[in-house]
Design a protein around this motif. Structure first.
Motif, short mmCIF file in Angstrom:
data_model
loop_
_atom_site.label_atom_id
_atom_site.label_comp_id
_atom_site.label_asym_id
_atom_site.label_seq_id
_atom_site.Cartn_x
_atom_site.Cartn_y
_atom_site.Cartn_z
N TYR A 429 0.86 -1.18 0.00
CA TYR A 429 0.00 0.00 0.00
C TYR A 429 0.90 1.24 0.00
O TYR A 429 1.52 1.58 1.00
N ARG A 473 -8.97 5.24 7.66
CA ARG A 473 -8.65 3.96 7.01
C ARG A 473 -7.41 4.09 6.14
O ARG A 473 -6.58 3.17 6.10
N ARG A 474 -7.27 5.19 5.43
CA ARG A 474 -6.08 5.38 4.59
C ARG A 474 -4.82 5.42 5.46
O ARG A 474 -3.78 4.85 5.09
N TYR A 477 -4.01 1.74 6.56
CA TYR A 477 -3.42 0.93 5.50
C TYR A 477 -1.97 1.35 5.22
O TYR A 477 -1.09 0.50 5.03
N TYR A 478 -1.74 2.65 5.19
CA TYR A 478 -0.38 3.12 4.88
C TYR A 478 0.59 2.78 6.02
O TYR A 478 1.73 2.39 5.77
N GLU A 483 -3.26 -3.20 2.46
CA GLU A 483 -4.70 -3.04 2.71
C GLU A 483 -5.24 -4.37 3.22
O GLU A 483 -5.66 -5.22 2.45
N ASP A 484 -5.22 -4.53 4.53
CA ASP A 484 -5.59 -5.79 5.17
C ASP A 484 -6.57 -5.50 6.31
O ASP A 484 -6.18 -5.08 7.40
N ASP A 485 -7.86 -5.71 6.04
CA ASP A 485 -8.88 -5.38 7.04
C ASP A 485 -8.87 -6.33 8.23
O ASP A 485 -9.53 -6.05 9.25
#
Length: 727
Positions: A429, A473-474, A477-478, A483-485
């Motif tokens: 990401y 959320r951004r 992830y960063y 991007e792993d929920d």
């Protein structure tokens, strides 16, 4: 009529009896020729994989190898220990041929023929730990049983009683001895495995209990008294069975029609570790019939004291693994718990350390997945389906329902079947991906990330519509680099949210019983603890809507960046026996806070000093905002109208410093459509009328005239928005 014809006319549950009787008779002469039996089993094990378990004896020198001695019951058990009917018949047929048995091989060994648990297929201990006369004692009772059944003299009866009681002293016999006697002479001896006991005593005693016989059955005399009573009852036409084979068959039918009862809720099942000072003591514990707690102090001492005789117990080892998993784990790390031995507690010594246990090694070791526990002692009650499956897997040798666990809500995001078509090589990401759709500058974004890494706790605050949740959320992830929920959970606080929801508390289970259950943040931390090399971000939306001191409780201290890890673990409010909890170092907290919500109190100082606060502002003047709208097909004129109208409105809001101010400015997110508007004028009119104007009414609820004046900023007389022209 031929013997075969007579056999075909017998009921299904009797067809096997003659074969077993002759098999035992032909086996008896090998009492002093046991090496020939071993050699035959060795030869067959090379052809039949079901016999390879005989190659797992612990020899006197400590090495593993094929059994070097064997008793008659263990020999017969080779085709009476689970497996398919076809495989069992193959072994029975080959051994019958070796012994010279002429009776017809039954068609079906599954109808009324009792079988051993595959993990307890030997009637004696391993070579290293068994007594010199153990196997000879088993041959003696085998011989005496045949003599007594075939002759029935008083002398042979007394010899049987003496041999029975000596055989019971051999470790690993127990009730299995009665099963072996039943195999030996099915028409003369009663099998007392669990299904038979339940069936027999429900018909012999009004209460359906065996309490009257409990002590007697541990003696040869008591066993024969029960046998004699049943032989008399078989003559009664009203009794449901009229022979021991029929009795076994009826018990088998009853068990089939009425599956295993639910495990008792009265006593826990114990899962314990066997590693002390980095050394595995499993073999030592099993051989010596003990379990020892490796520490003489700590919270587990009370648990050791609470273990009782009769409790079921298992030795486990818990770890994580990413490769060599027997199901598709999509590259994710899986929590694994190996079951190495199971047993029944014989005695609690009472010193907080030592327990006497009748162990059975699990060979090969069985692995259980997902629902695991790392600490040394795990006290498990069958209060939910996860625990029930674990208990059945461990003590009843049932298979784990991997599919159900993978698709359970707790594990679904990482292992669910729906991922099969979605999984692709993990894509990093990047900053470019993070900034796509964001209107703030890269420097601002990376500064927030740096602050989150350093402080571990950040709150994004701002007025409605500035994109707090979207940006959160951004950032997650960063920070994680992917991007792993499964590593970026999100919840929303509200006035009713509690410590019990967040950390731990008593809540009703599927059966309506109130049981201690872990909350969402507790489970998230445990998941993060399993993957210490990966960052996990816990997002709390509307964090100031909850009673924060009440929700966080004693964890208020642990969320500090320098109070993470096991070193700072503390007891929880509902923790059992002083169990401690800590927040892993790889957990980051990211909250969002609406500064325009009048109904909420300010965040208290105790929590405020543990978080860094970032104020997000509207980005109506950002070039990125104009570019975004152009990409959605919104004309430049409409974009300029939005910019001028909202700038004017927000400026008026800022001027109201006593009642409103900067924190009430309206954000740009109201004007970020997911799809290009079909009619941009109608789209904008709806936003103004149904989203912005209601906010204005709320802001100036005590001054309607001022509210109407503010609404006019959205509809100037010249160059009106409806006309699509800038003011």
């Amino acid at each position: 009529m031929t013997e075969t014809a007579e056999n075909n006319q017998q009921p299904e549950y009797l067809k096997w009896a003659d074969f077993y009787t002759e098999f035992s008779t032909k086996l008896l002469p090998y009492r002093n020729k046991r090496k020939e039996l071993i050699d035959e089993l060795k030869r067959l094990s090379e052809e039949i994989p079901l016999l390879t378990y005989l190659n797992k004896d612990q020899l006197s020198d400590g090495s593993k190898g094929f059994v070097r001695d064997i008793c008659p019951f263990t020999f017969i058990a080779t085709f009476n220990r689970g497996g398919t009917n076809k495989n069992r018949l193959e072994i029975a047929g080959r051994l019958a041929e070796f012994l010279g048995v002429t009776s017809a091989l039954p068609d079906n060994l599954e109808v009324g023929v009792p079988t051993l648990d595959s993990r307890r297929s030997w009637f004696f201990s391993n070579e290293k730990s068994r007594k010199p006369d153990d196997i000879n004692s088993l041959w003696s009772i085998f011989s005496n049983a045949i003599e007594f059944a075939d002759g029935g003299s008083e002398e042979s009866r007394l010899e049987f009683v003496d041999a029975y009681e000596k055989a019971l002293q051999v470790r690993n016999t127990g009730w299995n001895l009665t099963m072996g006697l039943f195999w030996t002479r099915p028409q003369h001896f009663v099998n007392l495995d669990t299904p038979n006991q339940e069936y027999i005593f429900s018909r012999l005693t009004p209460e359906g209990k065996k309490s009257k016989w409990e002590k007697q059955l541990k003696t040869g005399k008591g066993y024969l008294e029960l046998r004699d009573l049943l032989l008399e009852r078989f003559k009664d036409s009203d009794f449901p069975a009229h022979s021991f084979p029929e009795l076994s068959y009826k018990a088998w039918i009853a068990k089939t029609e009425n599956p295993e009862p639910q495990p008792s809720y009265d006593r826990p099942y114990w899962f314990v570790g066997a590693v002390i000072d980095n050394q595995d003591f499993t073999d030592k514990f099993v051989n010596e019939g003990i379990w020892r707690h490796g520490f003489n102090e700590g919270s587990n001492i009370d648990k050791v004291y609470s273990i009782q005789a009769g409790d079921r117990i298992a030795i486990k080892s818990t770890y994580t693994r990413k490769n060599n998993i027997p199901f598709d784990n999509y590259g994710q790390t899986v929590s694994v718990m190996a079951i190495k031995a199971i047993g029944t507690v014989i005695e609690n010594i009472g010193d907080g350390q030592n327990i006497k246990v009748d162990w059975t090694p699990v060979q090969p070791v069985r692995e259980w997945y997902f629902y695991t526990f790392m600490p040394t002692i795990w006290e498990v009650y069958p209060h939910n389906w996860h625990a029930k499956q674990l208990i059945e897997f461990t003590f009843q040798y049932k298979e784990q329902d991997i599919k159900r666990f993978k698709n359970d809500s707790y594990w679904r995001d990482r292992f669910g079947d729906h991922l099969k078509d979605k999984i692709s090589p993990v894509e990093p990401y990047t900053l470019e991906m993070a900034m796509d759709g964001l209107f703030m500058g890269e420097d601002t974004f990376t500064n927030i990330v740096s602050l989150l890494e350093a402080k571990k706790n950040v709150i994004l605050q701002g007025a409605p519509g500035v994109g707090k949740t979207f940006i959160a959320r951004r950032l997650a992830y960063y920070l994680m680099g992917v991007e792993d929920d499964s590593r970026a959970a999100m919840i929303q606080f509200h006035q009713s949210y509690s410590y019990e929801d967040f950390i731990q508390g008593y809540r009703p289970d599927e059966g309506g019983n109130f049981v201690l259950q872990n909350g969402v943040f507790y489970n998230f931390c445990e998941r993060a603890r399993q993957r210490p090399d990966q960052k996990h971000v816990f997002i709390i939306d509307e964090i100031n809507r909850g009673n924060l001191s009440k929700i966080f409780g004693e964890l208020m201290m642990l969320i500090e960046s320098d109070k993470r890890g096991d070193k700072f673990a503390i007891p929880l409010t509902y923790g059992k026996n002083g169990e401690k909890f800590s927040i892993p170092e790889n957990v980051y907290l990211l909250g969002t806070m609406n500064t325009a919500d009048r109904s909420l109190a300010m965040v208290d100082y105790a929590l405020r000093r543990r978080f860094a606060f970032i104020t997000l502002e509207p980005y109506f003047t950002s070039k990125k905002f104009a570019i975004f709208l152009a990409g959605k097909g919104v004309s430049g004129a409409i974009t300029e109208s939005i910019k001028l109208a909202m700038q004017s409105l927000n400026e008026e809001i800022r001027k109201e410093s006593r009642t409103l101010g900067e924190g009430f400015c309206i954000g740009h997110s109201f004007f970020c459509p997911e799809q290009p508007p079909a009619d941009e004028k109608l789209w904008l009119e709806r936003i103004f009328n149904h989203e912005i104007k209601p906010l204005i009414d709320e802001y100036w609820f005590d001054n309607p005239d001022k509210a109407d004046k503010m609404k006019q900023l959205l509809n100037p007389k010249k160059g009106s928005v409806q006309d699509g022209r800038a003011q």
